[in-house]
Enzyme design. Structure first.
Site, PDB file in Angstrom:
ATOM      1  N   CYS A 161      14.082  10.322   7.209  1.00 27.02           N
ATOM      2  CA  CYS A 161      13.850   9.889   8.582  1.00 27.02           C
ATOM      3  C   CYS A 161      15.110   9.935   9.446  1.00 27.02           C
ATOM      4  O   CYS A 161      15.055  10.259  10.615  1.00 27.02           O
ATOM      5  CB  CYS A 161      13.285   8.479   8.584  1.00 27.02           C
ATOM      6  SG  CYS A 161      14.306   7.335   7.635  1.00 27.02           S
ATOM      7  N   LYS A 190       0.849  -1.193   0.000  1.00 27.79           N
ATOM      8  CA  LYS A 190       0.000   0.000   0.000  1.00 27.79           C
ATOM      9  C   LYS A 190       0.878   1.235   0.000  1.00 27.79           C
ATOM     10  O   LYS A 190       1.469   1.600   1.015  1.00 27.79           O
ATOM     11  CB  LYS A 190      -0.925   0.054   1.217  1.00 27.79           C
ATOM     12  CG  LYS A 190      -1.997   1.131   1.007  1.00 27.79           C
ATOM     13  CD  LYS A 190      -2.634   1.645   2.280  1.00 27.79           C
ATOM     14  CE  LYS A 190      -1.817   2.660   3.004  1.00 27.79           C
ATOM     15  NZ  LYS A 190      -1.592   3.921   2.271  1.00 27.79           N
ATOM     16  N   GLU A 236      10.032  15.734  15.486  1.00 30.50           N
ATOM     17  CA  GLU A 236      10.482  15.563  14.111  1.00 30.50           C
ATOM     18  C   GLU A 236       9.905  16.682  13.242  1.00 30.50           C
ATOM     19  O   GLU A 236       8.696  16.772  13.072  1.00 30.50           O
ATOM     20  CB  GLU A 236      10.004  14.201  13.598  1.00 30.50           C
ATOM     21  CG  GLU A 236      10.562  13.871  12.254  1.00 30.50           C
ATOM     22  CD  GLU A 236      10.148  12.476  11.779  1.00 30.50           C
ATOM     23  OE1 GLU A 236       8.963  12.126  11.918  1.00 30.50           O
ATOM     24  OE2 GLU A 236      11.021  11.764  11.261  1.00 30.50           O
ATOM     25  N   GLU A 287       9.462   0.902  11.208  1.00 32.16           N
ATOM     26  CA  GLU A 287      10.537   1.861  10.928  1.00 32.16           C
ATOM     27  C   GLU A 287       9.912   3.241  11.035  1.00 32.16           C
ATOM     28  O   GLU A 287       9.135   3.643  10.168  1.00 32.16           O
ATOM     29  CB  GLU A 287      11.087   1.640   9.508  1.00 32.16           C
ATOM     30  CG  GLU A 287      11.708   0.287   9.286  1.00 32.16           C
ATOM     31  CD  GLU A 287      13.027   0.114  10.021  1.00 32.16           C
ATOM     32  OE1 GLU A 287      13.615   1.131  10.449  1.00 32.16           O
ATOM     33  OE2 GLU A 287      13.459  -1.030  10.174  1.00 32.16           O
TER      34      GLU A 287
END
Ligand code: NAD
Length: 479
Positions: free
Chosen positions: A287, A179, A386, A253
């Protein structure tokens, strides 16, 4: 510009008409305009994709039953087919998420090909695992494929991250329902073409474009044996709790806010290109980006000055131009997020030394100028959360112990860098940082080397033999 519009979905090795008229429109990061569309999958398509993957997995002569050598040839064939579509993949990625085209060419096609070839090589090499029991007797330990994998990926590196799952899953003998993220579905259609041309059996890889609710449906689907997820920490938690209830294996992750520890002997002038790669790649939407710079008090002003002048000279512009180093943020939401973190950083005492504005000559799309913020308190939100945009924050430290303490004062633990003229000293500092990966004077992921995080950055490893092991369960056969 011609838009990239697709009318069919790729499930069970064929292109079929969708069951509903719903479509996903993709908005280009550099233009703010529609660049293409794909049909949206409904639950019915997910059911069909999972059934197809189950059928392909359970076929007694199918993919899971193939010898590793034959499966490795399948992975190599997919790598070759992807290479033939390299320019279409790079173009699709860039017009969607704004990744500079040079990076898209290098990473979004190069990395999937390298990852497939690495895992093909790994399964060719793996021999039988015969052991002698402690109490006597011979045992063969088989690495059995887990089954049907639901692979759910984000928009920042759509192809690279799809292949961190597809390549080891396929190598292990699993079948996959992928997906993609709704922001980057167009490249997944090019991937489907490559899969068709590679000759992989029907149902081995199925693609279901859709958003959050479709992802939720897929994660909980009774036909799925394992979930492999890359994305934000909040989504990872939600997926992990569903998988916990179902006792379903899950790889996670997740996000990061990694530290770049500049030691007092570092000559940053020699490392600016590597620093860019570790901190500002993909317009800061990476990331593992090591954007939380920790600089020694003794050289603080000099480092602020160096990074400020470097970042202020980066070329911001059309991501399709090979000269561009920093393209737009992927969505308007990402730009709002970036701007709101800069405002919070300033309110918390940070000083913007360059960037952080919308470039006047780029009025369309979601462009910002890359920023450096000095005097950032490590406990402020801009240092702890983040940002996922092109901003480097700088915090000073008094000695190495304080640098390590500040690096570890984070809920995340994904990447990291240490910058130094002394490799041994760098290694000694690196091993004290609680993180899954860390580089000395630079960092680039590699398909042979485990990648993943600790703490809120996740609980798994991709790449390397450990990445393959994540798609197998061990079956001990006592002979
Ligand atoms: P996101 O978590 O919002 O979405 C990721 C994917 O999950 C998308 O395909 C989305 O449609 C799907 N999704 C969302 N909610 C879901 C749910 N409840 N159930 C199932 N699927 C769901 O993340 P994003 O904004 O697309 O991506 C950015 C994030 O990804 C950042 O936090 C970044 O750090 C992280 N990331 C991590 C890595 C890594 O390897 N650790 C790599 C790249 C990006």
């Amino acid at each position: 510009m011609n838009t990239l519009d697709y009318d069919y979905l790729y499930i069970n090795g064929e292109w079929s008409a969708p069951s509903t008229p719903e479509r996903i429109d993709v908005i280009g990061a550099a233009t703010g305009k529609r660049v293409g569309s794909v049909p949206s999958s409904a639950h019915r398509e997910v059911d069909y994709a999972v059934e197809s993957a189950q059928r392909a997995f359970n076929d007694p002569e199918g993919w899971a039953a193939w010898s590793p050598t034959r499966r490795a040839a399948g992975l190599d064939a997919l790598a070759t087919a992807l290479e033939a579509h390299a320019s279409d993949i790079a173009y699709s990625v860039t017009v969607q998420n704004g990744m500079p085209i040079n990076l898209a060419r290098q990473l979004e096609t190069g990395m999937p090909v390298a990852t497939l070839r690495y895992f093909a090589g790994l399964i060719r090499e793996q021999g039988d695992d015969n052991r002698r029991g402690y109490l006597g007797g011979d045992v063969r330990v088989l690495r059995q494929p887990i089954g049907v994998v639901a692979a759910i990926v984000p928009w920042n590196f759509p192809q690279t991250l799809a292949f961190t799952k597809l390549a080891p899953a396929l190598a292990a003998g699993c079948t996959v329902v992928l997906k993609p993220s709704p922001e980057t579905v167009l490249d997944s259609m090019v991937l489907a073409r490559a899969i068709t041309e590679s000759g992989l059996p029907p149902g081995v890889v199925n693609i279901v474009p859709g958003g959050r609710s479709l992802g939720e449906y897929l994660v909980a689907h009774p036909g799925v044996d394992k979930v492999a997820f890359t994305g934000s920490t909040d989504t990872g938690r939600a997926i992990a709790s569903v998988c916990g209830q179902l006792l379903r294996p899950v790889s996670l992750e997740l996000g990061g806010r990694s530290a770049a520890i500049v030691l007092d002997d570092a000559n940053m002038t020699d490392h600016l290109e590597s620093f860019f790669g570790a901190a500002l790649l993909n317009n800061g939407q990476c990331c593992y980006a090591t954007t939380r710079v920790l600089a020694p008090e003794s050289r603080y002003d000099e480092i602020v000055e160096q990074l400020t002048s470097f970042v202020s000279t980066l070329t911001v512009g059309d991501p399709l131009s090979p000269d561009t180093q920093v393209g737009p943020l992927t969505t308007a939401r990402q730009r709002d997020r970036f701007e709101s973190y800069l405002s919070m950083g300033i309110a918390d005492g940070g000083k913007l030394t360059t960037g952080g504005s919308r470039p006047a000559d780029l009025p369309e799309g979601w462009f910002v100028t890359p920023a450096v913020m000095a005097d950032v308190n490590n406990s402020s939100r801009i240092a702890q959360e983040e940002v996922f945009g092109p901003v480097v924050t700088i915090t000073s430290y008094s000695d190495e112990n304080e640098a390590v303490r500040l690096a570890n004062e984070s809920n995340y633990g994904l990447g990291g860098t240490v910058w130094t003229a002394d490799l041994d000293r760098g290694l000694a500092v690196a091993r004290r940082v609680r993180t899954g990966t860390i580089g000395i004077n630079g960092y680039i992921p590699d398909p042979a080397i485990p990648f993943g995080g600790v703490k809120d950055s996740g609980a798994s490893r991709e790449f390397g033999p450990e990445g393959l092991a994540a798609y197998t369960h061990l079956q001990s056969v006592h002979l």
